[in-house]
Design a protein around this motif. Structure first.
Motif, PDB file in Angstrom:
ATOM      1  N   PRO A   1       0.792  -1.233   0.000  1.00  0.00           N
ATOM      2  CA  PRO A   1       0.000   0.000   0.000  1.00  0.00           C
ATOM      3  C   PRO A   1       0.824   1.283   0.000  1.00  0.00           C
ATOM      4  O   PRO A   1       1.804   1.403   0.733  1.00  0.00           O
ATOM      5  N   ASN A   2       0.356   2.205  -0.813  1.00  0.00           N
ATOM      6  CA  ASN A   2       0.877   3.577  -0.918  1.00  0.00           C
ATOM      7  C   ASN A   2       2.182   3.698  -1.686  1.00  0.00           C
ATOM      8  O   ASN A   2       2.619   4.813  -1.982  1.00  0.00           O
ATOM      9  N   LEU A   3       2.792   2.574  -2.027  1.00  0.00           N
ATOM     10  CA  LEU A   3       4.059   2.676  -2.761  1.00  0.00           C
ATOM     11  C   LEU A   3       3.854   3.187  -4.184  1.00  0.00           C
ATOM     12  O   LEU A   3       4.821   3.590  -4.840  1.00  0.00           O
ATOM     13  N   ASN A   4       2.613   3.211  -4.646  1.00  0.00           N
ATOM     14  CA  ASN A   4       2.323   3.853  -5.937  1.00  0.00           C
ATOM     15  C   ASN A   4       2.624   5.354  -5.881  1.00  0.00           C
ATOM     16  O   ASN A   4       2.788   5.993  -6.924  1.00  0.00           O
ATOM     17  N   LEU A   5       2.714   5.910  -4.659  1.00  0.00           N
ATOM     18  CA  LEU A   5       2.982   7.350  -4.503  1.00  0.00           C
ATOM     19  C   LEU A   5       4.474   7.668  -4.389  1.00  0.00           C
ATOM     20  O   LEU A   5       4.851   8.817  -4.179  1.00  0.00           O
ATOM     21  N   LEU A   6       5.289   6.643  -4.522  1.00  0.00           N
ATOM     22  CA  LEU A   6       6.731   6.840  -4.372  1.00  0.00           C
ATOM     23  C   LEU A   6       7.227   7.953  -5.308  1.00  0.00           C
ATOM     24  O   LEU A   6       6.836   8.014  -6.478  1.00  0.00           O
TER      25      LEU A   6
ATOM     26  N   ASN B   1       8.185  -5.749  -0.854  1.00  0.00           N
ATOM     27  CA  ASN B   1       8.117  -4.640   0.096  1.00  0.00           C
ATOM     28  C   ASN B   1       6.639  -4.530   0.472  1.00  0.00           C
ATOM     29  O   ASN B   1       5.845  -3.936  -0.259  1.00  0.00           O
ATOM     30  N   PRO B   2       6.262  -5.113   1.613  1.00  0.00           N
ATOM     31  CA  PRO B   2       4.832  -5.145   1.972  1.00  0.00           C
ATOM     32  C   PRO B   2       4.318  -3.801   2.505  1.00  0.00           C
ATOM     33  O   PRO B   2       3.158  -3.691   2.870  1.00  0.00           O
ATOM     34  N   ALA B   3       5.220  -2.791   2.581  1.00  0.00           N
ATOM     35  CA  ALA B   3       4.883  -1.459   3.109  1.00  0.00           C
ATOM     36  C   ALA B   3       4.265  -1.608   4.505  1.00  0.00           C
ATOM     37  O   ALA B   3       4.741  -2.416   5.304  1.00  0.00           O
ATOM     38  N   ALA B   4       3.175  -0.894   4.803  1.00  0.00           N
ATOM     39  CA  ALA B   4       2.629  -0.933   6.169  1.00  0.00           C
ATOM     40  C   ALA B   4       2.111  -2.320   6.554  1.00  0.00           C
ATOM     41  O   ALA B   4       2.055  -2.659   7.757  1.00  0.00           O
ATOM     42  N   LEU B   5       1.785  -3.152   5.552  1.00  0.00           N
ATOM     43  CA  LEU B   5       1.289  -4.510   5.860  1.00  0.00           C
ATOM     44  C   LEU B   5       2.377  -5.377   6.504  1.00  0.00           C
ATOM     45  O   LEU B   5       2.072  -6.393   7.134  1.00  0.00           O
TER      46      LEU B   5
ATOM     47  N   ARG C   1       7.496   0.079  13.571  1.00  0.00           N
ATOM     48  CA  ARG C   1       8.026  -0.369  12.269  1.00  0.00           C
ATOM     49  C   ARG C   1       9.133  -1.408  12.426  1.00  0.00           C
ATOM     50  O   ARG C   1       9.578  -2.010  11.449  1.00  0.00           O
ATOM     51  N   ALA C   2       9.593  -1.614  13.651  1.00  0.00           N
ATOM     52  CA  ALA C   2      10.700  -2.549  13.861  1.00  0.00           C
ATOM     53  C   ALA C   2      10.236  -4.003  13.798  1.00  0.00           C
ATOM     54  O   ALA C   2      11.040  -4.900  13.574  1.00  0.00           O
ATOM     55  N   HIS C   3       8.921  -4.226  13.986  1.00  0.00           N
ATOM     56  CA  HIS C   3       8.441  -5.607  13.923  1.00  0.00           C
ATOM     57  C   HIS C   3       7.847  -5.930  12.552  1.00  0.00           C
ATOM     58  O   HIS C   3       7.034  -5.175  12.015  1.00  0.00           O
ATOM     59  N   SER C   4       8.273  -7.054  12.002  1.00  0.00           N
ATOM     60  CA  SER C   4       7.749  -7.495  10.703  1.00  0.00           C
ATOM     61  C   SER C   4       7.255  -8.939  10.798  1.00  0.00           C
ATOM     62  O   SER C   4       8.031  -9.839  11.141  1.00  0.00           O
ATOM     63  N   TYR C   5       5.983  -9.157  10.474  1.00  0.00           N
ATOM     64  CA  TYR C   5       5.486 -10.542  10.354  1.00  0.00           C
ATOM     65  C   TYR C   5       6.157 -11.258   9.190  1.00  0.00           C
ATOM     66  O   TYR C   5       6.487 -12.449   9.279  1.00  0.00           O
ATOM     67  N   VAL C   6       6.383 -10.512   8.114  1.00  0.00           N
ATOM     68  CA  VAL C   6       6.943 -11.112   6.891  1.00  0.00           C
ATOM     69  C   VAL C   6       8.360 -11.649   7.132  1.00  0.00           C
ATOM     70  O   VAL C   6       8.773 -12.646   6.541  1.00  0.00           O
ATOM     71  N   SER C   7       9.084 -10.999   8.039  1.00  0.00           N
ATOM     72  CA  SER C   7      10.458 -11.452   8.324  1.00  0.00           C
ATOM     73  C   SER C   7      10.503 -12.877   8.872  1.00  0.00           C
ATOM     74  O   SER C   7      11.544 -13.540   8.800  1.00  0.00           O
TER      75      SER C   7
END
Ligand code: CA2
Length: 147
Positions: free
Chosen positions: A11-16, A75-79, A112-118
């Motif tokens: 999400p929102n990376l389209n605004l990069l 890059n899952p962004a905020a997800l 932001r330090a915690h990532s489920y994807v990691s």
């Protein structure tokens, strides 16, 4: 036919490139895709470069990657910080998974330090800006050489 790597953006990376350049830089997502494609061509792989603002769409693309791709860069962004659904989907994928963040998530708000994807990622690249995506393409290509 060259090996396909799926590159997913959340999400929102389209605004990069259009907002918050002090955090995310001036390159647009199209610029990122172009740089990744150049790297991929040099390494003899191809990319399916995608972005969605919707968690379910990203889950569907991960499922598609199960049959058409040999690796995933995401890059899952905020997800990153919320999505067990993305973690579960990525856990069904058998090839290399590299997680990328443009910013150094460890130098920002503590959430932001915690990532489920990691929990599934084989490698994580943070704080290297757009170059992080190029490094991820290199890393997946190298991991595929070893298989
Ligand atoms: O540093 C990264 O790549 C992030 O994944 C970016 C996410 C953020 O939620 C993560 O914590 C770290 C935010 C992506 C939003 O992208 C924007 C791009 C331009 C302007 C505004 C937002």
């Amino acid at each position: 036919m060259s090996k396909l790597i799926t590159v997913l953006n959340g999400p929102n990376l389209n605004l990069l490139g259009q907002r918050e350049p002090h955090i995310y830089g001036h390159d647009t997502l199209n610029d990122v895709a172009a740089r990744c494609n150049k790297e991929a061509k040099a390494l003899g792989v191809s990319l399916a470069f995608k972005q969605s603002n919707h968690e379910g769409q990203l889950v569907d693309w991960i499922h598609e990657a199960r049959t058409d791709s040999v690796g995933i860069i995401i890059n899952p962004a905020a997800l990153t910080h919320t999505s067990i659904a993305l973690l579960d989907a990525l856990s069904t994928f058998e090839g290399p998974v590299i997680e990328v963040h443009l910013s150094n998530v460890h130098k920002r708000e503590s959430f932001r330090a915690h990532s489920y994807v990691s929990l599934r990622a084989d490698g994580i690249i943070v704080g290297c800006g757009v170059q992080g995506y190029e490094l991820a393409v290199q890393r997946v290509a190298r991991m595929l050489e070893a298989t």
